[in-house]
Design a protein around this motif. Structure first.
Motif, PDB file in Angstrom:
ATOM      1  N   LEU A 170      20.119 -19.570  15.682  1.00 26.10           N
ATOM      2  CA  LEU A 170      19.121 -19.564  16.742  1.00 26.10           C
ATOM      3  C   LEU A 170      19.818 -19.488  18.089  1.00 26.10           C
ATOM      4  O   LEU A 170      20.658 -20.331  18.422  1.00 26.10           O
ATOM      5  CB  LEU A 170      18.250 -20.822  16.676  1.00 26.10           C
ATOM      6  CG  LEU A 170      17.246 -21.010  17.815  1.00 26.10           C
ATOM      7  CD1 LEU A 170      16.211 -19.890  17.825  1.00 26.10           C
ATOM      8  CD2 LEU A 170      16.562 -22.371  17.710  1.00 26.10           C
ATOM      9  N   MET A 171      19.473 -18.478  18.880  1.00 26.74           N
ATOM     10  CA  MET A 171      20.021 -18.314  20.219  1.00 26.74           C
ATOM     11  C   MET A 171      18.866 -18.449  21.209  1.00 26.74           C
ATOM     12  O   MET A 171      17.957 -17.614  21.237  1.00 26.74           O
ATOM     13  CB  MET A 171      20.691 -16.946  20.358  1.00 26.74           C
ATOM     14  CG  MET A 171      21.332 -16.691  21.719  1.00 26.74           C
ATOM     15  SD  MET A 171      22.218 -15.105  21.756  1.00 26.74           S
ATOM     16  CE  MET A 171      23.603 -15.488  20.705  1.00 26.74           C
ATOM     17  N   VAL A 172      18.872 -19.512  21.999  1.00 27.33           N
ATOM     18  CA  VAL A 172      17.807 -19.743  22.984  1.00 27.33           C
ATOM     19  C   VAL A 172      18.131 -18.930  24.237  1.00 27.33           C
ATOM     20  O   VAL A 172      18.956 -19.330  25.059  1.00 27.33           O
ATOM     21  CB  VAL A 172      17.654 -21.238  23.304  1.00 27.33           C
ATOM     22  CG1 VAL A 172      16.515 -21.443  24.305  1.00 27.33           C
ATOM     23  CG2 VAL A 172      17.389 -22.035  22.031  1.00 27.33           C
ATOM     24  N   ASP A 173      17.487 -17.802  24.342  1.00 33.45           N
ATOM     25  CA  ASP A 173      17.753 -16.870  25.442  1.00 33.45           C
ATOM     26  C   ASP A 173      16.646 -15.824  25.454  1.00 33.45           C
ATOM     27  O   ASP A 173      15.782 -15.808  24.569  1.00 33.45           O
ATOM     28  CB  ASP A 173      19.114 -16.188  25.263  1.00 33.45           C
ATOM     29  CG  ASP A 173      19.791 -15.861  26.597  1.00 33.45           C
ATOM     30  OD1 ASP A 173      19.067 -15.536  27.561  1.00 33.45           O
ATOM     31  OD2 ASP A 173      21.033 -15.926  26.661  1.00 33.45           O
ATOM     32  N   THR A 174      16.679 -14.956  26.442  1.00 32.44           N
ATOM     33  CA  THR A 174      15.685 -13.896  26.569  1.00 32.44           C
ATOM     34  C   THR A 174      16.390 -12.549  26.590  1.00 32.44           C
ATOM     35  O   THR A 174      17.372 -12.373  27.322  1.00 32.44           O
ATOM     36  CB  THR A 174      14.870 -14.061  27.868  1.00 32.44           C
ATOM     37  OG1 THR A 174      14.187 -15.320  27.829  1.00 32.44           O
ATOM     38  CG2 THR A 174      13.843 -12.941  28.024  1.00 32.44           C
ATOM     39  N   VAL A 175      15.895 -11.618  25.789  1.00 29.79           N
ATOM     40  CA  VAL A 175      16.443 -10.262  25.784  1.00 29.79           C
ATOM     41  C   VAL A 175      15.824  -9.487  26.939  1.00 29.79           C
ATOM     42  O   VAL A 175      14.599  -9.425  27.071  1.00 29.79           O
ATOM     43  CB  VAL A 175      16.158  -9.553  24.447  1.00 29.79           C
ATOM     44  CG1 VAL A 175      16.609  -8.087  24.502  1.00 29.79           C
ATOM     45  CG2 VAL A 175      16.869 -10.272  23.294  1.00 29.79           C
ATOM     46  N   THR A 176      16.673  -8.914  27.785  1.00 30.09           N
ATOM     47  CA  THR A 176      16.193  -8.169  28.945  1.00 30.09           C
ATOM     48  C   THR A 176      16.194  -6.665  28.713  1.00 30.09           C
ATOM     49  O   THR A 176      15.477  -5.935  29.396  1.00 30.09           O
ATOM     50  CB  THR A 176      17.049  -8.481  30.176  1.00 30.09           C
ATOM     51  OG1 THR A 176      18.429  -8.149  29.895  1.00 30.09           O
ATOM     52  CG2 THR A 176      16.953  -9.965  30.534  1.00 30.09           C
ATOM     53  N   ARG A 177      16.986  -6.192  27.758  1.00 26.88           N
ATOM     54  CA  ARG A 177      17.034  -4.755  27.489  1.00 26.88           C
ATOM     55  C   ARG A 177      17.633  -4.507  26.116  1.00 26.88           C
ATOM     56  O   ARG A 177      18.520  -5.233  25.668  1.00 26.88           O
ATOM     57  CB  ARG A 177      17.855  -4.022  28.546  1.00 26.88           C
ATOM     58  CG  ARG A 177      17.808  -2.493  28.414  1.00 26.88           C
ATOM     59  CD  ARG A 177      18.548  -1.798  29.543  1.00 26.88           C
ATOM     60  NE  ARG A 177      18.491  -0.345  29.385  1.00 26.88           N
ATOM     61  CZ  ARG A 177      19.316   0.366  28.615  1.00 26.88           C
ATOM     62  NH1 ARG A 177      20.284  -0.249  27.937  1.00 26.88           N
ATOM     63  NH2 ARG A 177      19.191   1.666  28.525  1.00 26.88           N
ATOM     64  N   ILE A 178      17.115  -3.480  25.439  1.00 34.27           N
ATOM     65  CA  ILE A 178      17.658  -3.029  24.162  1.00 34.27           C
ATOM     66  C   ILE A 178      18.429  -1.745  24.407  1.00 34.27           C
ATOM     67  O   ILE A 178      17.889  -0.775  24.952  1.00 34.27           O
ATOM     68  CB  ILE A 178      16.532  -2.776  23.136  1.00 34.27           C
ATOM     69  CG1 ILE A 178      15.737  -4.056  22.885  1.00 34.27           C
ATOM     70  CG2 ILE A 178      17.107  -2.239  21.832  1.00 34.27           C
ATOM     71  CD1 ILE A 178      14.435  -3.815  22.141  1.00 34.27           C
ATOM     72  N   ASP A 179      19.694  -1.715  24.012  1.00 35.28           N
ATOM     73  CA  ASP A 179      20.515  -0.509  24.089  1.00 35.28           C
ATOM     74  C   ASP A 179      20.576   0.095  22.699  1.00 35.28           C
ATOM     75  O   ASP A 179      21.436  -0.262  21.889  1.00 35.28           O
ATOM     76  CB  ASP A 179      21.919  -0.860  24.601  1.00 35.28           C
ATOM     77  CG  ASP A 179      22.844   0.348  24.665  1.00 35.28           C
ATOM     78  OD1 ASP A 179      22.369   1.488  24.452  1.00 35.28           O
ATOM     79  OD2 ASP A 179      24.051   0.152  24.912  1.00 35.28           O
ATOM     80  N   ALA A 180      19.609   0.979  22.406  1.00 35.38           N
ATOM     81  CA  ALA A 180      19.524   1.544  21.057  1.00 35.38           C
ATOM     82  C   ALA A 180      20.761   2.367  20.715  1.00 35.38           C
ATOM     83  O   ALA A 180      21.267   2.309  19.589  1.00 35.38           O
ATOM     84  CB  ALA A 180      18.260   2.394  20.927  1.00 35.38           C
ATOM     85  N   ALA A 181      21.257   3.141  21.677  1.00 35.07           N
ATOM     86  CA  ALA A 181      22.419   3.986  21.413  1.00 35.07           C
ATOM     87  C   ALA A 181      23.658   3.148  21.130  1.00 35.07           C
ATOM     88  O   ALA A 181      24.464   3.469  20.254  1.00 35.07           O
ATOM     89  CB  ALA A 181      22.670   4.914  22.600  1.00 35.07           C
ATOM     90  N   GLY A 182      23.818   2.055  21.874  1.00 36.46           N
ATOM     91  CA  GLY A 182      24.983   1.196  21.690  1.00 36.46           C
ATOM     92  C   GLY A 182      24.765   0.082  20.693  1.00 36.46           C
ATOM     93  O   GLY A 182      25.687  -0.702  20.424  1.00 36.46           O
ATOM     94  N   ARG A 183      23.554  -0.013  20.134  1.00 39.14           N
ATOM     95  CA  ARG A 183      23.199  -1.063  19.173  1.00 39.14           C
ATOM     96  C   ARG A 183      23.543  -2.448  19.706  1.00 39.14           C
ATOM     97  O   ARG A 183      24.332  -3.203  19.113  1.00 39.14           O
ATOM     98  CB  ARG A 183      23.874  -0.829  17.828  1.00 39.14           C
ATOM     99  CG  ARG A 183      23.371   0.388  17.090  1.00 39.14           C
ATOM    100  CD  ARG A 183      23.985   0.471  15.719  1.00 39.14           C
ATOM    101  NE  ARG A 183      23.794   1.786  15.122  1.00 39.14           N
ATOM    102  CZ  ARG A 183      24.424   2.218  14.043  1.00 39.14           C
ATOM    103  NH1 ARG A 183      25.285   1.411  13.434  1.00 39.14           N
ATOM    104  NH2 ARG A 183      24.207   3.417  13.572  1.00 39.14           N
ATOM    105  N   GLY A 184      22.920  -2.786  20.800  1.00 35.46           N
ATOM    106  CA  GLY A 184      23.122  -4.094  21.384  1.00 35.46           C
ATOM    107  C   GLY A 184      21.934  -4.496  22.222  1.00 35.46           C
ATOM    108  O   GLY A 184      21.126  -3.664  22.643  1.00 35.46           O
ATOM    109  N   VAL A 185      21.797  -5.790  22.470  1.00 38.22           N
ATOM    110  CA  VAL A 185      20.741  -6.305  23.337  1.00 38.22           C
ATOM    111  C   VAL A 185      21.383  -7.096  24.459  1.00 38.22           C
ATOM    112  O   VAL A 185      22.327  -7.868  24.247  1.00 38.22           O
ATOM    113  CB  VAL A 185      19.730  -7.182  22.560  1.00 38.22           C
ATOM    114  CG1 VAL A 185      19.018  -6.364  21.497  1.00 38.22           C
ATOM    115  CG2 VAL A 185      20.409  -8.389  21.917  1.00 38.22           C
TER     116      VAL A 185
END
Length: 397
Positions: free
Chosen positions: A70-85
């Motif tokens: 569990l990571m208590v945080d907020t995702v601000t953007r999805i980088d689909a090409a780089g496979r990261g949030v």
């Protein structure tokens, strides 16, 4: 040597927790759940929180599998090409697969004064702001609840049962999902609790001020506390990240819940729009969608073809205070039938269902793969609807 697969789940609501727990079926899958709160929110109990009869939160340790980080945080953007949030606190988390389960919240009211003077109730933070306002208001204070869906009805009944002077403004018909018999039952219960119900085309809110609610026919209702429950909106994370969404902002997917843009991204819950035919926003849909999303990811990891959506509905359950309720039965394709259970039996059934939802999540945490309601056939209705719509090509793995 087996290669490990990293899966990130965005959102720790009903769909996200179900998906995260189910993914732990495989030892070679690492699951990270990113959620802005440290506790699970029982959203279907937020009206109880406002009324003071429940705190509406559950410790994640009670419902989340030990193997889920569990990571208590907020995702601000999805980088689909780089496979990261990207995270609000800085840094990124990489993934091999992503499950998008950000849920829903209050929609922009679009009514003058509503955003400033009315209190939403769709999130924990909103309910926490409203509860002390209700508690501080005099017992005789006029309380207006706007919106006659389940949330509005439940909030009005909860507050009326506590002795508040409540007016429920429908903006149309009371309980649009309900059949006439069920609607009469709900209206009778609200009347018995002392709540006033305003229905019809003239009962549309045109403006909200600090102490009044103005209706379309010119009436002005005195309102010391105004609660806004009409409509839901979804976070704009998918749109901000350049992913295809529907008009409301839900992530567009195929029938396996896979994004039409990227086969590594799968959606679940209120924020998913499979085939641009989204299901009714509800925990009844969210948990099966969470299980289906996890099964899609697990199938892709195993090199198998994912199964398509096969959703079934039972009806709509509404609490009417602590001593009343209604379960409106429905066809499998989510259209109400004539039969319902009301009164104290309805209240007991609603409470049984609320407790059962948490139990489903905790059972899946202890025995991943044990949940099977998403495999109950929903019948041919959805397939008929799909045949009348242009097909969207799925993303290529």
């Amino acid at each position: 040597m087996t290669e490990n697969t990293d899966v990130v789940v965005i959102g720790g609501g009903y769909a996200g927790v179900m998906a995260a727990n189910r993914l732990t079926r495989r030892d070679d899958v690492t699951v990270t759940l990113v959620n802005p709160r440290p506790d699970f929110v029982e959203r279907i109990r937020l009206h109880q929180m406002v009324g003071g009869s429940h705190d509406a939160v559950v410790d994640y340790r009670d419902i989340l599998a030990d193997g889920v980080r569990l990571m208590v945080d907020t995702v601000t953007r999805i980088d689909a090409a780089g496979r990261g949030v990207a995270l609000a606190t800085g840094g990124t988390v990489g993934y091999d697969y992503l499950i998008y389960a950000v849920g829903s919240g209050s929609a922009d009211p679009g009514v003058p004064g509503a955003a400033e003077f009315a209190y939403p109730i769709a999130t924990l933070e909103a309910a926490e702001r409203l509860r002390p306002v209700i508690e501080a208001a005099p017992a005789t204070a006029a309380v207006t609840v706007i919106g006659a869906g389940p949330t509005g009805i439940e909030t009005a009944a909860e507050l009326a049962e506590a002795g508040r002077a409540v007016t429920l403004v429908c903006g149309g018909v009371l309980g649009p999902y309900l059949r006439p018999r069920g609607r009469r039952s709900v209206a009778g219960r609200l009347a018995a609790l002392g709540a006033t119900v305003l229905e019809g085309p003239d009962a549309k809110v045109t403006a909200v001020t600090r102490d009044t609610v103005r209706l379309g026919d010119g009436r002005e209702l005195p309102s010391e506390v105004t609660v806004w429950t009409a409509g839901f909106g979804v976070p704009d994370l998918a749109a901000r990240s350049g992913l295809s969404t529907d008009a409301l902002g839900r992530l567009l997917t195929d029938e396996t819940l896979t994004s039409v843009d990227d086969a590594r991204i799968v959606a679940a819950g209120d924020s998913a729009a499979p085939s641009d035919l989204p299901l009714r926003m509800s925990c009844q849909a969210a948990m099966p969608l969470g299980a289906r999303a996890a099964d899609t990811v697990l199938s892709r990891i195993a090199g198998e073809r994912p199964s398509p959506l096969n959703q079934v509905f039972a009806g709509q359950c509404i609490s009417l205070g602590r001593r009343g309720g209604i379960f409106q039965f429905a066809h499998r394709y989510d259209v109400a039938v004539w039969f319902h259970i009301a009164g104290r039996p309805g209240a007991k059934l609603k409470e049984f269902i609320c407790g059962g939802i948490v139990k489903h999540l905790s059972d899946e945490a202890r025995r991943p793969g044990s949940y099977n309601l998403h495999r109950v056939p929903g019948g041919p209705h959805r397939q008929r609807l799909l045949r009348t719509r242009p097909a969207k090509a799925p993303a290529t793995p």
